[in-house]
Design an enzyme around this catalytic site. Structure first.
Site, short mmCIF file in Angstrom:
data_model
loop_
_atom_site.label_atom_id
_atom_site.label_comp_id
_atom_site.label_asym_id
_atom_site.label_seq_id
_atom_site.Cartn_x
_atom_site.Cartn_y
_atom_site.Cartn_z
N HIS A 127 0.81 -1.21 0.00
CA HIS A 127 0.00 0.00 0.00
C HIS A 127 0.84 1.27 0.00
CE1 HIS A 127 -3.40 -2.65 1.03
NE2 HIS A 127 -4.14 -1.68 0.54
N GLY A 128 2.05 1.22 0.52
CA GLY A 128 2.83 2.45 0.50
C GLY A 128 4.17 2.32 1.19
#
Length: 484
Positions: A326-327
């Site tokens: 996700h990041g």
């Protein structure tokens, strides 16, 4: 190009008319139109990154052909590794280069050996995590001999770049989507109208629920030091519905748009906030990513077949990878670890496969036990979303410590947030519709709980009216998952 933009409102009907009324009898021309339209759709954001999609497409197309043409196990393994290295290498460079560099520098500085940092101003290509995983699964399935490679470059390019799901999923498997590009497609009125209903519901989720929740969530999170516990809890609740309305709304629009063109995509959200434990939640939230990690990471690691320590290891690996996917921020990794901690007790007690059917599907209504289980699961989810939304770990921990203050149980000062009570009423109505439609593919699928056709049309008009009244017409807010 955003789904909730005037550009897309013009783009979609033009492509639809060309697809069905100009090229309707020529399958190859339809596929080529999809490729051209998809590249136009993506290039509207930044045309420079079209080369990246084209390169990923060509690599896996050629790797797939070579994998099928050789039986030599060493050569096949080398070809698969080449595909994985190129795809993960591109993803790693654009998404994680500065993250790893910053942590490398911090580690040496901590040990008293400061080094000069040379960060790069790297633009993260929209949707790179989605189409990279999609192309990798194609090569892996061919390597496993579960899929025959295609020799149709146009069809494969359409599969990789299919504009409805290009930038935020669902992450489709080649075994489901690719064969649909080989089959002649005939216009189906009922499929198209159902697709329009799903698009309408997705727009409502995005424009009415997510975008309005974003306004309050951003204000509270960005100024969290100024607020007390109950207000911070309110901010976490607003973000909880923002991310669900935003991401599941995108998926609904993507799936509904695909149906307009005769394609069937997998369901990506199955009413996750009605889950009774975290295992059920993860079977219902971002299904395409959860099943991707299950099939290509969890099961190859041994899944739940090993001893207890191996099972715990495997769970932590997939949740940490999911967080990191996700990041490039420690907050996402902690978010993944927290969900692993939620999940592991269910695995150890053998309750991870307990709730496979939809809640209250036996016709006897919702029991008190199920209601309490849903509230408990939802509460754990709200807490974990704080890490997902926070700017960094210091922000997350500060937010949580202030939230669990002696003013947590007090009513928030709604005078600071005009419109918040109206939004809460809208969320309540939204949840009611989702609850009534929870057995379908999306909230208003068929509106079977409304018996008369006239009433159903009134419902559609009411949704359109809500989008017009409560939508932010001055600014089109990007979808959250564009950053992933």
């Amino acid at each position: 190009m955003l789904f909730n933009s005037l550009d897309f409102a013009v783009f979609l009907p033009v492509v639809f008319i060309l697809y069905w009324f100009v090229l309707g009898k020529n399958l190859k021309s339809q596929n080529l139109l999809i490729v051209v339209s998809s590249y136009l759709f993506y290039g509207w954001w930044d045309w420079r990154f079209l080369a990246l999609i084209a390169f990923s497409t060509l690599v896996d197309f050629l790797v797939g052909i070579q994998l099928a043409s050789t039986k030599d196990s060493v050569r096949r393994k080398c070809l698969l590794i080449l595909s994985l290295l190129i795809n993960i290498g591109l993803l790693g460079f654009f998404k994680y280069y500065n993250f790893f560099l910053d942590n490398f520098v911090d580690a040496f500085t901590f040990m008293g050996m400061p080094i000069k940092e040379n960060t790069l101003n790297i633009i993260l290509p929209v949707g790179i995590s989605f189409y990279t995983f999609q192309t990798m699964s194609y090569s892996i399935d061919i390597y496993r001999k579960k899929l025959e490679p295609t020799k149709d470059l146009v069809a494969f390019s359409a599969f990789v770049s299919f504009f409805p799901q290009l930038v935020a999923g669902p992450i489709e498997r080649a075994s489901n989507l690719l064969p649909q590009f080989y089959q002649k497609r005939n216009f189906d009125y009922s499929q198209a109208t159902d697709g329009l209903r799903q698009v309408l519901w997705g727009l409502f989720k995005k424009i009415v629920i997510a975008d309005n929740c974003a306004e309050f969530a951003n204000t509270i999170f960005n100024n969290s030091a100024q607020y007390e516990g109950s207000t911070l809890l309110l901010g976490a609740l607003f973000f909880t519905f923002q991310i669900y309305g935003d991401f599941s709304g995108y998926s609904d629009i993507a799936i509904g748009t695909s149906r307009l063109f005769g394609f069937s995509l997998m369901q990506n959200f199955a009413f996750p906030y009605f889950s009774r434990n975290m295992a059920e939640f993860w079977r219902r939230w971002h299904i395409s990513l959860s099943t991707w990690f299950r099939d290509y990471v969890y099961i190859p690691l041994g899944g739940s077949k090993g001893n207890t320590l191996q099972q715990i290891r495997n769970i932590f690996i997939i949740f940490l990878l999911s967080g990191f996917w996700h990041g490039a921020n420690w907050t996402f990794i902690v978010w993944g670890a927290l969900n692993a901690i939620y999940f592991i007790p269910l695995l150890l007690m053998g309750k991870n496969r307990k709730h496979l059917a939809t809640v209250a599907s036996d016709g006897e209504g919702l029991s008190l036990k199920e209601l309490l289980a849903m509230i408990g699961t939802f509460s754990l989810t709200v807490f974990s979303w704080i890490f997902f939304r926070a700017e960094n770990m210091a922000h997350a921990l500060s937010y949580i410590s202030r939230m669990f203050s002696n003013k947590l149980v007090q009513s928030p000062d709604f005078s600071q947030f005009p419109g918040a009570i109206t939004l809460l009423v809208l969320i309540a109505g939204f949840l009611w519709v989702e609850w009534k439609g929870r057995h379908g593919q999306f909230g208003i699928a068929g509106l079977k709980f409304i018996p008369r056709k006239a009433y159903r049309w009134s419902m559609y008009l009411l949704i359109i009216l809500a989008i017009d009244i409560f939508g932010n017409t001055s600014e089109q807010i990007e979808f959250i998952y564009f950053q992933f």
